[in-house]
Design a protein around this motif. Structure first.
Motif, PDB file in Angstrom:
ATOM      1  N   VAL A 171      49.253  34.481  47.607  1.00 29.17           N
ATOM      2  CA  VAL A 171      49.030  33.832  46.338  1.00 29.17           C
ATOM      3  C   VAL A 171      47.862  34.761  45.511  1.00 29.17           C
ATOM      4  O   VAL A 171      47.941  34.727  44.521  1.00 29.17           O
ATOM      5  N   ALA A 172      46.814  34.910  46.074  1.00 21.79           N
ATOM      6  CA  ALA A 172      45.741  35.570  45.394  1.00 21.79           C
ATOM      7  C   ALA A 172      46.181  37.001  45.155  1.00 21.79           C
ATOM      8  O   ALA A 172      45.933  37.187  43.660  1.00 21.79           O
ATOM      9  N   LEU A 173      47.052  37.783  45.663  1.00 18.80           N
ATOM     10  CA  LEU A 173      47.429  38.999  45.242  1.00 18.80           C
ATOM     11  C   LEU A 173      48.653  38.635  43.894  1.00 18.80           C
ATOM     12  O   LEU A 173      48.365  39.528  43.058  1.00 18.80           O
ATOM     13  N   LYS A 174      49.496  37.609  44.081  1.00 16.18           N
ATOM     14  CA  LYS A 174      50.313  37.344  43.086  1.00 16.18           C
ATOM     15  C   LYS A 174      49.659  37.071  41.871  1.00 16.18           C
ATOM     16  O   LYS A 174      49.801  37.612  40.820  1.00 16.18           O
ATOM     17  N   GLN A 175      48.559  36.169  41.941  1.00 12.37           N
ATOM     18  CA  GLN A 175      47.576  35.885  40.975  1.00 12.37           C
ATOM     19  C   GLN A 175      46.932  36.820  40.257  1.00 12.37           C
ATOM     20  O   GLN A 175      46.688  36.770  38.826  1.00 12.37           O
ATOM     21  N   ALA A 176      46.304  37.695  41.112  1.00 12.63           N
ATOM     22  CA  ALA A 176      45.543  38.865  40.437  1.00 12.63           C
ATOM     23  C   ALA A 176      46.292  39.822  39.792  1.00 12.63           C
ATOM     24  O   ALA A 176      46.177  40.674  38.840  1.00 12.63           O
ATOM     25  N   LEU A 177      47.681  40.177  40.418  1.00 14.25           N
ATOM     26  CA  LEU A 177      48.239  41.546  39.878  1.00 14.25           C
ATOM     27  C   LEU A 177      49.727  40.995  39.138  1.00 14.25           C
ATOM     28  O   LEU A 177      50.344  41.939  38.586  1.00 14.25           O
ATOM     29  N   GLY A 178      49.797  39.908  38.883  1.00 17.15           N
ATOM     30  CA  GLY A 178      50.916  39.272  38.092  1.00 17.15           C
ATOM     31  C   GLY A 178      52.342  39.583  38.777  1.00 17.15           C
ATOM     32  O   GLY A 178      52.494  39.812  39.837  1.00 17.15           O
ATOM     33  N   PRO A 179      53.210  39.073  37.765  1.00 17.14           N
ATOM     34  CA  PRO A 179      54.642  38.801  38.365  1.00 17.14           C
ATOM     35  C   PRO A 179      55.399  40.063  38.828  1.00 17.14           C
ATOM     36  O   PRO A 179      56.339  40.111  39.374  1.00 17.14           O
ATOM     37  N   GLY A 180      54.817  41.088  38.263  1.00 16.33           N
ATOM     38  CA  GLY A 180      55.386  42.656  38.809  1.00 16.33           C
ATOM     39  C   GLY A 180      55.381  42.980  40.329  1.00 16.33           C
ATOM     40  O   GLY A 180      55.956  43.643  40.815  1.00 16.33           O
ATOM     41  N   LEU A 181      54.163  42.092  40.895  1.00 15.91           N
ATOM     42  CA  LEU A 181      54.046  42.694  42.307  1.00 15.91           C
ATOM     43  C   LEU A 181      55.041  41.935  43.092  1.00 15.91           C
ATOM     44  O   LEU A 181      55.352  40.723  43.132  1.00 15.91           O
ATOM     45  N   ARG A 182      55.827  42.579  43.990  1.00 17.81           N
ATOM     46  CA  ARG A 182      56.722  42.427  44.943  1.00 17.81           C
ATOM     47  C   ARG A 182      56.048  42.076  46.348  1.00 17.81           C
ATOM     48  O   ARG A 182      55.505  42.911  46.900  1.00 17.81           O
ATOM     49  N   ILE A 183      56.117  40.803  46.630  1.00 20.61           N
ATOM     50  CA  ILE A 183      55.269  40.225  47.766  1.00 20.61           C
ATOM     51  C   ILE A 183      55.992  39.047  48.486  1.00 20.61           C
ATOM     52  O   ILE A 183      56.691  38.121  47.923  1.00 20.61           O
ATOM     53  N   THR A 184      56.288  39.474  49.866  1.00 24.93           N
ATOM     54  CA  THR A 184      57.044  38.271  50.504  1.00 24.93           C
ATOM     55  C   THR A 184      56.478  37.947  51.715  1.00 24.93           C
ATOM     56  O   THR A 184      55.523  39.109  52.327  1.00 24.93           O
ATOM     57  N   ALA A 185      56.063  36.831  52.230  1.00 26.19           N
ATOM     58  CA  ALA A 185      55.718  36.340  53.581  1.00 26.19           C
ATOM     59  C   ALA A 185      56.715  36.112  54.381  1.00 26.19           C
ATOM     60  O   ALA A 185      57.715  35.245  53.984  1.00 26.19           O
ATOM     61  N   PHE A 186      56.759  36.783  55.617  1.00 29.64           N
ATOM     62  CA  PHE A 186      57.662  36.373  56.465  1.00 29.64           C
ATOM     63  C   PHE A 186      57.228  35.446  57.691  1.00 29.64           C
ATOM     64  O   PHE A 186      56.113  35.861  58.436  1.00 29.64           O
ATOM     65  N   ASP A 187      58.037  34.504  57.789  1.00 29.85           N
ATOM     66  CA  ASP A 187      57.471  33.321  59.120  1.00 29.85           C
ATOM     67  C   ASP A 187      58.736  32.690  59.598  1.00 29.85           C
ATOM     68  O   ASP A 187      59.347  32.060  58.708  1.00 29.85           O
ATOM     69  N   PRO A 188      59.266  33.002  60.761  1.00 28.82           N
ATOM     70  CA  PRO A 188      60.485  32.126  61.189  1.00 28.82           C
ATOM     71  C   PRO A 188      60.084  30.613  60.996  1.00 28.82           C
ATOM     72  O   PRO A 188      60.973  29.739  60.882  1.00 28.82           O
ATOM     73  N   ALA A 189      58.864  30.136  60.973  1.00 24.77           N
ATOM     74  CA  ALA A 189      58.584  28.831  60.739  1.00 24.77           C
ATOM     75  C   ALA A 189      58.878  28.261  59.379  1.00 24.77           C
ATOM     76  O   ALA A 189      59.109  26.919  59.230  1.00 24.77           O
ATOM     77  N   LEU A 190      58.953  28.955  58.599  1.00 22.70           N
ATOM     78  CA  LEU A 190      59.506  28.524  57.102  1.00 22.70           C
ATOM     79  C   LEU A 190      60.688  27.856  57.171  1.00 22.70           C
ATOM     80  O   LEU A 190      60.979  27.046  56.113  1.00 22.70           O
ATOM     81  N   GLY A 191      61.536  28.080  58.138  1.00 19.55           N
ATOM     82  CA  GLY A 191      62.776  27.583  58.176  1.00 19.55           C
ATOM     83  C   GLY A 191      63.017  26.321  58.855  1.00 19.55           C
ATOM     84  O   GLY A 191      63.969  25.602  59.204  1.00 19.55           O
ATOM     85  N   ARG A 192      61.704  25.855  59.315  1.00 21.32           N
ATOM     86  CA  ARG A 192      61.768  24.657  60.127  1.00 21.32           C
ATOM     87  C   ARG A 192      60.738  23.512  59.481  1.00 21.32           C
ATOM     88  O   ARG A 192      59.947  24.070  58.722  1.00 21.32           O
ATOM     89  N   ASP A 193      61.086  22.441  59.807  1.00 25.18           N
ATOM     90  CA  ASP A 193      60.050  21.420  59.371  1.00 25.18           C
ATOM     91  C   ASP A 193      58.897  21.577  60.072  1.00 25.18           C
ATOM     92  O   ASP A 193      58.614  22.039  61.112  1.00 25.18           O
ATOM     93  N   PRO A 194      57.856  21.567  58.948  1.00 18.40           N
ATOM     94  CA  PRO A 194      56.430  21.830  59.588  1.00 18.40           C
ATOM     95  C   PRO A 194      55.939  20.950  60.743  1.00 18.40           C
ATOM     96  O   PRO A 194      56.061  19.544  60.650  1.00 18.40           O
ATOM     97  N   ARG A 195      55.192  21.432  61.625  1.00 17.48           N
ATOM     98  CA  ARG A 195      54.905  20.658  62.699  1.00 17.48           C
ATOM     99  C   ARG A 195      53.301  20.376  62.712  1.00 17.48           C
ATOM    100  O   ARG A 195      52.608  21.362  62.682  1.00 17.48           O
TER     101      ARG A 195
END
Length: 393
Positions: free
Chosen positions: A27-51
């Motif tokens: 979020v901090a990088l996207k907010q600082a560098l704008g929509p042109g920044l290509r950034i992705t967070a990878f985490d298998p937990a994103l596909g599960r209900d949060p525990r």
């Protein structure tokens, strides 16, 4: 959430791990560098209900300001009105307060309490609103490729990134593949966590009892609820982990004392082994480590997540400054600025928490501890300085 198939698109920054630190950095990088920044967070937990494993964190004032600026502050967070510390044996009838700290610095609370689930939820919502890529996948390999890294994903897809950030926890696979060594001291303690509801209000006061088995903390959440962080000797902790909820609550009430009244569980119980971990470097070849991937400290000072967020602040500043000046933000000279910004702070906190662990573990040192805390309690200037440090000042 990003379609996993789309995660093969070339990236400017890839973040391995979508816990609180990883999401905050994205979020901090996207907010600082704008929509042109290509950034992705990878985490298998994103596909599960949060525990929700009952963990909660005391967020310092500087961290709160950072999260508010990001738009990722959890509205459920509650201010801490004060901190009380006792040093006693389990069966002592009276537990005199040896140190009591006020909770305001420059007109704001020095800390707030928030559940980890609420914190992750607020940051994830902000990431989605900004268009940060979120992929239920994981980075399982990386290698140099031209002016960046080629990343292999668990899904079988591949992508590239100019910078890979390891935010994948204490057992970071990115750190291991980058061959960054660690210094580790295993403590003979396990931390037990839970969200508790209780009959009597806490008044916003955080209470920490230093007991022979380890520190027992009741940290105030919204309403008549508290976050439990109970560090106990491994052998005793394993027995508590194996016990049913009634037996668990009986042990909690025995340690908490009568001030909370009847106590019940308000969520799942959790546990994790305690250790000191410090990476020998916070950077590799186009790799940066943040939060638990770079360091883990004993929770007795409540600073583990705060120091992780300060990593995020420093790395975001370094990367954003490099991008604005046309520099390669994954180059060694750029990441070295991050390393130098964080090394002393992290090493100092690790040494301090390790020293406190050893001091409070030794029952023979109890008199010296109590005299020392009593002197601090009677020295207003020193108490104010401690609160300022805890607030991130």
């Amino acid at each position: 959430m990003t379609d996993p198939a789309a995660s093969s698109a070339p990236l400017d920054v890839a973040v391995a791990g979508a816990g609180a630190a990883g999401l905050a950095l994205a979020v901090a990088l996207k907010q600082a560098l704008g929509p042109g920044l290509r950034i992705t967070a990878f985490d298998p937990a994103l596909g599960r209900d949060p525990r929700d494993d009952g963990r909660a964190s005391m967020l310092a004032a500087d961290v709160r300001r950072f999260l508010v600026d990001l738009g990722g502050w959890p509205e459920e967070a509650s201010p801490v009105a004060g901190l009380r510390i006792t040093d006693s044996r389990l069966d002592d009838v009276l537990r005199p307060i040896f140190l009591e700290l006020g909770a305001e610095v420059a007109g704001e609370p020095f800390a707030h309490m928030a559940s980890d689930a609420d914190l992750r939820g607020a940051l994830r919502a902000r990431a989605e609103a900004l268009g940060v890529g979120l992929a239920a996948d994981s980075v399982v390999g990386h290698r140099p490729a031209g002016g960046g890294l080629a990343l292999s994903l668990a899904s079988g897809a591949e992508t590239t990134a100019r910078l890979l950030v390891a935010a994948d926890g204490a057992r970071s696979s990115v750190r291991e593949r980058a061959k960054i060594a660690t210094h580790v001291i295993a403590y003979d303690q396990i931390a037990l966590t839970a969200t508790l509801a209780h009959e009597r209000p806490h008044g916003g006061i955080a209470t920490q009892h230093f007991l022979p088995g380890g520190p027992f903390a009741m940290l105030p959440l919204a309403g008549n609820r508290s976050a439990l962080v109970w560090s106990e000797k491994r052998s005793a902790a394993e027995a508590v982990i194996a016990s049913d909820d009634d037996a668990f609550l009986a042990e909690v009430e025995r340690r908490a004392g009568p001030e909370f009244g009847a106590i019940t569980l308000a969520g799942r119980r959790g546990f994790f082994p305690l250790r000191l971990l410090l990476a020998r470097s916070f950077m590799g070849d186009r790799v940066a480590l943040v939060a638990d991937a770079g360091h883990v400290v004993h929770p007795l000072a409540g600073q583990g997540l705060n120091v992780g967020f300060r990593d995020v602040m420093a790395l975001a500043r370094v990367v954003a400054a490099a991008a604005r000046s046309g520099e390669d933000w994954g180059a060694p000279q750029t990441l070295d600025r991050y390393e130098r910004a964080r090394r002393f702070d992290v090493a100092a906190l690790g040494a301090a928490t390790d020293g406190l662990y050893r001091l409070f573990r030794a029952d023979a040192a109890r008199l010296a501890r109590d005299v020392g805390m009593g002197l601090v309690d009677r020295t207003p200037a020193l108490k104010r300085k401690i609160v300022e440090i805890a607030a991130g000042g």
